[in-house]
Design a protein around this motif. Structure first.
Motif, short mmCIF file in Angstrom:
data_model
loop_
_atom_site.label_atom_id
_atom_site.label_comp_id
_atom_site.label_asym_id
_atom_site.label_seq_id
_atom_site.Cartn_x
_atom_site.Cartn_y
_atom_site.Cartn_z
N ARG A 1 -1.06 9.89 -8.60
CA ARG A 1 -0.62 9.00 -9.67
C ARG A 1 0.20 7.88 -9.03
NH1 ARG A 1 1.31 12.55 -12.44
NH2 ARG A 1 3.48 12.51 -11.76
N ALA A 2 -0.14 6.62 -9.35
CA ALA A 2 0.50 5.46 -8.73
C ALA A 2 1.24 4.65 -9.78
CB ALA A 2 -0.54 4.60 -8.03
N ARG A 3 2.43 4.18 -9.42
CA ARG A 3 3.22 3.35 -10.31
C ARG A 3 3.95 2.28 -9.51
NH1 ARG A 3 8.54 4.99 -13.92
NH2 ARG A 3 8.77 2.98 -14.97
N ALA A 4 3.78 1.02 -9.88
CA ALA A 4 4.46 -0.07 -9.20
C ALA A 4 5.93 -0.12 -9.61
CB ALA A 4 3.78 -1.40 -9.53
N LEU A 5 6.84 -0.19 -8.62
CA LEU A 5 8.27 -0.15 -8.89
C LEU A 5 8.96 -1.49 -8.73
CD1 LEU A 5 9.38 3.19 -7.17
CD2 LEU A 5 8.72 2.79 -9.55
N ASN B 1 1.52 13.18 -5.86
CA ASN B 1 0.39 14.09 -5.78
C ASN B 1 0.26 14.86 -7.11
OD1 ASN B 1 -1.65 15.79 -5.02
ND2 ASN B 1 -0.63 16.59 -3.20
N THR B 2 -0.94 14.93 -7.64
CA THR B 2 -1.17 15.67 -8.87
C THR B 2 -1.95 16.95 -8.63
OG1 THR B 2 -3.21 14.42 -9.33
CG2 THR B 2 -1.14 13.55 -10.24
N SER B 3 -2.22 17.27 -7.36
CA SER B 3 -3.00 18.46 -7.02
C SER B 3 -2.11 19.49 -6.33
CB SER B 3 -4.17 18.09 -6.10
OG SER B 3 -3.70 17.75 -4.81
N SER B 4 -2.67 20.65 -6.08
CA SER B 4 -1.92 21.75 -5.45
C SER B 4 -2.20 21.84 -3.95
CB SER B 4 -2.28 23.08 -6.11
OG SER B 4 -3.68 23.31 -6.02
N ASP C 1 6.02 15.82 -2.50
CA ASP C 1 4.86 15.40 -3.30
C ASP C 1 4.88 13.93 -3.68
OD1 ASP C 1 6.79 15.26 -5.23
OD2 ASP C 1 5.77 16.53 -6.69
N THR C 2 5.89 13.18 -3.23
CA THR C 2 6.03 11.78 -3.61
C THR C 2 6.34 10.94 -2.38
OG1 THR C 2 6.81 12.36 -5.81
CG2 THR C 2 7.26 10.13 -5.07
N THR C 3 5.78 9.75 -2.32
CA THR C 3 6.09 8.81 -1.25
C THR C 3 5.94 7.40 -1.77
OG1 THR C 3 5.69 8.27 1.08
CG2 THR C 3 3.75 8.60 -0.30
N MET C 4 6.15 6.41 -0.89
CA MET C 4 6.03 5.01 -1.27
C MET C 4 4.91 4.35 -0.50
SD MET C 4 8.28 4.50 -3.60
CE MET C 4 8.06 2.73 -3.67
N LEU C 5 4.24 3.41 -1.14
CA LEU C 5 3.20 2.59 -0.53
C LEU C 5 3.62 1.14 -0.66
CD1 LEU C 5 0.34 1.85 0.54
CD2 LEU C 5 -0.48 2.10 -1.83
N TYR C 6 3.55 0.39 0.43
CA TYR C 6 3.91 -1.03 0.43
C TYR C 6 2.66 -1.86 0.68
CZ TYR C 6 8.38 1.27 1.23
OH TYR C 6 9.47 2.10 1.15
N LEU C 7 2.30 -2.69 -0.30
CA LEU C 7 1.12 -3.54 -0.20
C LEU C 7 1.54 -4.99 -0.12
CD1 LEU C 7 -1.24 -1.87 -2.84
CD2 LEU C 7 -1.33 -1.64 -0.35
N VAL C 8 1.05 -5.70 0.90
CA VAL C 8 1.35 -7.12 1.07
C VAL C 8 0.10 -7.92 0.72
CG1 VAL C 8 2.02 -8.93 2.70
CG2 VAL C 8 3.09 -6.67 2.83
N THR C 9 0.28 -8.91 -0.13
CA THR C 9 -0.82 -9.78 -0.55
C THR C 9 -0.46 -11.22 -0.24
OG1 THR C 9 0.09 -9.88 -2.79
CG2 THR C 9 -1.58 -8.21 -2.36
N ARG C 10 -1.47 -12.05 -0.11
CA ARG C 10 -1.24 -13.47 0.20
C ARG C 10 -1.72 -14.35 -0.94
NH1 ARG C 10 -0.87 -16.19 5.16
NH2 ARG C 10 -1.74 -14.42 6.31
N GLY C 11 -0.88 -15.28 -1.35
CA GLY C 11 -1.27 -16.26 -2.35
C GLY C 11 -1.11 -15.83 -3.79
N HIS C 12 -0.87 -14.56 -4.02
CA HIS C 12 -0.70 -14.05 -5.38
C HIS C 12 -0.12 -12.65 -5.31
CE1 HIS C 12 -4.31 -11.84 -4.36
NE2 HIS C 12 -4.94 -12.98 -4.15
N GLY C 13 0.24 -12.12 -6.47
CA GLY C 13 0.83 -10.79 -6.54
C GLY C 13 -0.22 -9.70 -6.53
N LEU C 14 0.21 -8.48 -6.82
CA LEU C 14 -0.67 -7.32 -6.73
C LEU C 14 -1.75 -7.32 -7.80
CD1 LEU C 14 -1.34 -4.55 -5.49
CD2 LEU C 14 0.31 -3.55 -7.08
N ALA C 15 -1.42 -7.75 -9.01
CA ALA C 15 -2.37 -7.66 -10.12
C ALA C 15 -3.68 -8.38 -9.80
CB ALA C 15 -1.74 -8.24 -11.39
N GLU C 16 -3.58 -9.52 -9.12
CA GLU C 16 -4.78 -10.30 -8.80
C GLU C 16 -5.56 -9.71 -7.64
OE1 GLU C 16 -1.82 -12.76 -10.89
OE2 GLU C 16 -1.77 -11.50 -9.09
#
Length: 306
Positions: free
Chosen positions: A204-208, A225-228, A260-275
């Motif tokens: 399960r992913a959620r942008a913070l 993580n949603t699994s065992s 069961d939890t960690t962080m992911l950092y995504l870098v995008t160019r020219g626009h934010g994550l949604a695009e």
């Protein structure tokens, strides 16, 4: 649940300056020797976050114990030490950092010395200077200043600066987060649909939060993580248009575990994550594109089987 351990980031090679919970004295290396006072019998830690060799004068003998591990240097004076210079050499680049140490006996009631964190001037991009250089280059017909800055020896790529800054904001005490010129917090759509991000993994992913520097964005995403079972995290399974991707930890433990939890950092160019996300896949109906008669026959066949 959030895991407490902070292993190294994976995905791209990033050096994250995660400071300890107590106060840290910050020293900036600008090719001038850095003064590091010591107290006899009291260990002092110097965070440099680089793999270095340490040159210690032979005459110190048993007066000074020097140890290093994982980007930290541990100095312990067993007796008073006169002003002495230590040399720290970056194993990868050969660059030197000079420390001027001196150890004295602690006075009654004197508080312990704080740990030291060494930061480097080339790690902080100067956005104002970069913009000015871009204007000058444009008028002179030279290549784009940002690309030139990224290619310059010793320059820290913007994705590394952004990811390191985001990780510090999420994991380190706020008082220890060093401001970086040009980085600003940006608005983030909290209920952003991230189902298409890791479609093959039971997470399960959620942008913070998100930050921006020049034309690049970094978005911090919490993964649970949603699994065992244990899940290995591989940036190659990510779906979308990203410049870089970095996991705070290399894997996720079973649901309910402290890992069961960690962080992911995504870098995008020219626009934010949604695009940069791919369209979410809807449930496929095999009869959707069949002629009406064939579709009706398929439905009847399914009923007969029941």
């Amino acid at each position: 649940m959030k895991r407490m351990a902070l292993p190294a980031l994976v995905g791209i090679v990033l050096i994250l300056c995660i400071a300890p919970a107590h106060a840290v004295e910050i020293l900036r290396w600008e090719r001038l020797p850095l003064a590091v006072p010591l107290m006899v019998g009291q260990e002092r830690v110097v965070f440099i976050e680089r793999n270095v060799r340490i040159g210690v004068p032979a005459e110190l003998g048993d007066q000074l114990r020097v140890q290093s591990a994982a980007g930290a240097i541990y100095l312990l004076a067993n007796a008073p030490v006169p002003p002495t210079r230590l040399q720290l050499q970056d194993v990868e680049t050969g660059a030197l950092v000079l420390l001027d140490i001196a150890a004295t006996s602690a006075k009654a009631g004197q508080p312990p010395l704080e740990p030291i964190r060494i930061v480097f001037a080339d790690a902080l991009p100067q956005s104002r200077n970069t913009a000015a250089a871009r204007d000058i280059d444009a008028s002179a017909g030279m290549p784009d200043a940002e690309q030139r800055t990224s290619d310059a020896p010793g320059a820290t790529p913007i994705p590394i600066v952004l990811t390191r800054y985001a990780a510090q904001n999420l994991y380190a005490p706020l008082r220890t987060v060093e401001p970086v010129a040009g980085i600003g917090r940006v608005n983030l759509q909290r209920e952003l649909d991230l189902e298409s991000l890791l479609p093959t993994l039971p997470v399960r992913a959620r942008a913070l939060a998100a930050w921006r520097l020049e034309d690049q964005w970094v978005t911090a995403i919490r993964l649970s993580n949603t699994s065992s079972r244990w899940i290995e995290l591989d940036p190659r399974v990510l779906q979308g248009d990203f410049l870089t991707a970095t996991f705070q930890h290399p894997d996720l433990g079973p649901v309910g575990d402290s890992t069961d939890t960690t962080m992911l950092y995504l870098v995008t160019r020219g626009h934010g994550l949604a695009e940069s996300l791919l369209p979410a896949l809807s449930r496929f109906d095999a009869a959707m594109n069949l002629p009406p008669a064939a579709a009706a026959g398929q439905v009847e066949g399914a009923r007969d089987e029941k």
